[in-house]
Design a protein around this motif. Structure first.
Motif, PDB file in Angstrom:
ATOM      1  N   VAL A   1      -1.970   4.794   5.101  1.00 21.11           N
ATOM      2  CA  VAL A   1      -0.802   4.443   4.287  1.00 21.11           C
ATOM      3  C   VAL A   1      -1.094   4.656   2.804  1.00 21.11           C
ATOM      4  N   ASN A   2      -2.269   4.228   2.352  1.00 20.36           N
ATOM      5  CA  ASN A   2      -2.640   4.397   0.943  1.00 20.36           C
ATOM      6  C   ASN A   2      -2.698   5.866   0.548  1.00 20.36           C
ATOM      7  N   LYS A   3      -3.270   6.691   1.436  1.00 15.59           N
ATOM      8  CA  LYS A   3      -3.411   8.113   1.128  1.00 15.59           C
ATOM      9  C   LYS A   3      -2.056   8.830   1.127  1.00 15.59           C
TER      10      LYS A   3
ATOM     11  N   MET B   1      -1.216   0.349  -1.847  1.00 16.75           N
ATOM     12  CA  MET B   1      -0.347  -0.609  -1.173  1.00 16.75           C
ATOM     13  C   MET B   1      -1.173  -1.691  -0.490  1.00 16.75           C
ATOM     14  N   PHE B   2      -2.363  -1.270   0.024  1.00 16.96           N
ATOM     15  CA  PHE B   2      -3.314  -2.220   0.584  1.00 16.96           C
ATOM     16  C   PHE B   2      -4.562  -2.226  -0.285  1.00 16.96           C
ATOM     17  N   ASP B   3      -5.026  -3.395  -0.615  1.00 17.17           N
ATOM     18  CA  ASP B   3      -6.214  -3.518  -1.463  1.00 17.17           C
ATOM     19  C   ASP B   3      -7.420  -2.944  -0.729  1.00 17.17           C
TER      20      ASP B   3
END
Length: 360
Positions: free
Chosen positions: A53-55, A61-63
């Motif tokens: 998701v972050n990539k 979005m997620f630490d």
């Protein structure tokens, strides 16, 4: 009353197909996440999801509480490999559906035209005789692609008399002959290898592997798969009619020569593209379409969707087994697909109610 019953049956079949499509799509996503998590270094699926998701969103979005090494393993190594497995599995299964329709032969598969033998010969020639200098690390892939295209062109030219003949018998026999010739040349090249490493590398490649997966190699098979899938979907009704036989199809206004030529060219291009990257991975294009016929019958619109999904799932799990059976050594994925696909196919054809075309 009879019309009402037929409408009810049709609606029930469509609901069943929708259920299978949604279910298999969910299974495919879960399979990809689990396949990325499993390996010599186990990574929690939750981390896989968060990194993805972050990539994709190019944000935090997620630490990121995980090790940077995990992120590199997920994004640079395992995710491209899993995506390539999904593309290759879906592509081979789709080509299997098309080849079985064109030849009206239940044992037809993407490699029936000798494409895999040509690709193997081209790749092994580069391995044994030396790479193509200006292509660098892509020389083996280039050799495989050129070999597969040469094989496909020869079979098409001889088997169809340059598009003038629609004889499937001539086409299949031409494919078998060309395949035998290229297989003999491949074995001759392996036998002439100067050292055992060359021979081992050549043999490994001919049975297939997803080890060459990189982000930069995914675009071409993705475009090829989407193109062939769209054309096949548009021609699905024509494919249904072709199962009735060439004579009946001609009476119903189908240009058999044109349709077969288009399908053969599309199948050859897609198979060549896949084999050039992964090597010859057998049984998927043979087994998966038959599995789908037990679910969807002979409706090609449904077969195209289901075969692509099941083919992708099957190959991803086969790759997981190939990587995890004898860690840290990776065995050729073609061994796994044959060990699983062979017995399953025997069980499938031994069923009393099974026939080519399935239950309509």
């Amino acid at each position: 009353m009879e019309m009402s019953i037929q409408k009810t049956k049709s609606l029930s079949k469509n609901k069943g197909f929708l259920f299978w499509t949604i279910g298999l799509s969910i299974v495919l996503v879960l399979t990809m996440i689990i396949a990325i998590a499993i390996g010599s270094t186990y990574i929690d699926p939750d981390i896989v999801y968060k990194v993805f998701v972050n990539k994709v969103t190019n944000s935090t979005m997620f630490d990121p509480t995980w090790n940077d090494m995990f992120e590199n393993i997920i994004w640079e190594i395992r995710l491209p490999r899993v995506i390539l497995g999904a593309l290759c599995g879906a592509g081979l299964a789709l080509c299997g559906v098309l080849m079985q329709c064109v030849t009206k032969n239940p044992i037809a598969e993407p490699y029936i035209l000798g494409i895999s033998s040509g690709a193997s010969c081209g790749a092994v020639a580069v391995i044994v005789m030396g790479g193509i200098s200006f292509l660098g690390i892509n020389s083996i892939t280039a050799g495989a692609f050129f070999g597969s295209m040469i094989s496909g062109i020869l079979v098409f030219s001889i088997g169809t008399c340059m598009g003038k003949s629609t004889s499937t018998t001539r086409l299949v026999l031409s494919g078998m002959a060309i395949s035998t010739i290229f297989s003999a040349l491949t074995n001759l090249l392996i036998y002439s290898a100067e050292n055992s490493n060359q021979a081992k590398s050549a043999l490994f490649w001919t049975i297939g592997s997803l080890g060459g997966a990189k982000w930069e190699v995914l675009l071409t098979p993705l475009i090829a798969l989407i193109l062939v899938a769209i054309v096949s979907f548009i021609m699905s009704k024509t494919l249904d009619i072709m199962l009735l036989g060439d004579d009946n199809a001609i009476i119903l206004g189908i240009n058999i020569k044109l349709v077969k030529t288009v399908l053969l060219i599309m199948s050859t291009l897609l198979t060549s593209t896949l084999v050039a990257i992964t090597g010859a991975i057998g049984f998927i294009g043979l087994v998966v379409p038959h599995i789908c016929r037990t679910i969807a019958g002979s409706d090609h619109k449904k077969l195209i969707v289901l075969s692509s999904l099941i083919g992708a799932i099957f190959l991803i799990w086969s790759d997981v087994a190939a990587r995890g059976m004898f860690p840290p050594t990776e065995i050729p994925i073609g061994i796994i697909t044959s060990l699983v696909g062979g017995p399953f196919f025997l069980w499938l054809i031994s069923r009393k109610n099974y026939s080519f075309g399935g239950n309509n």
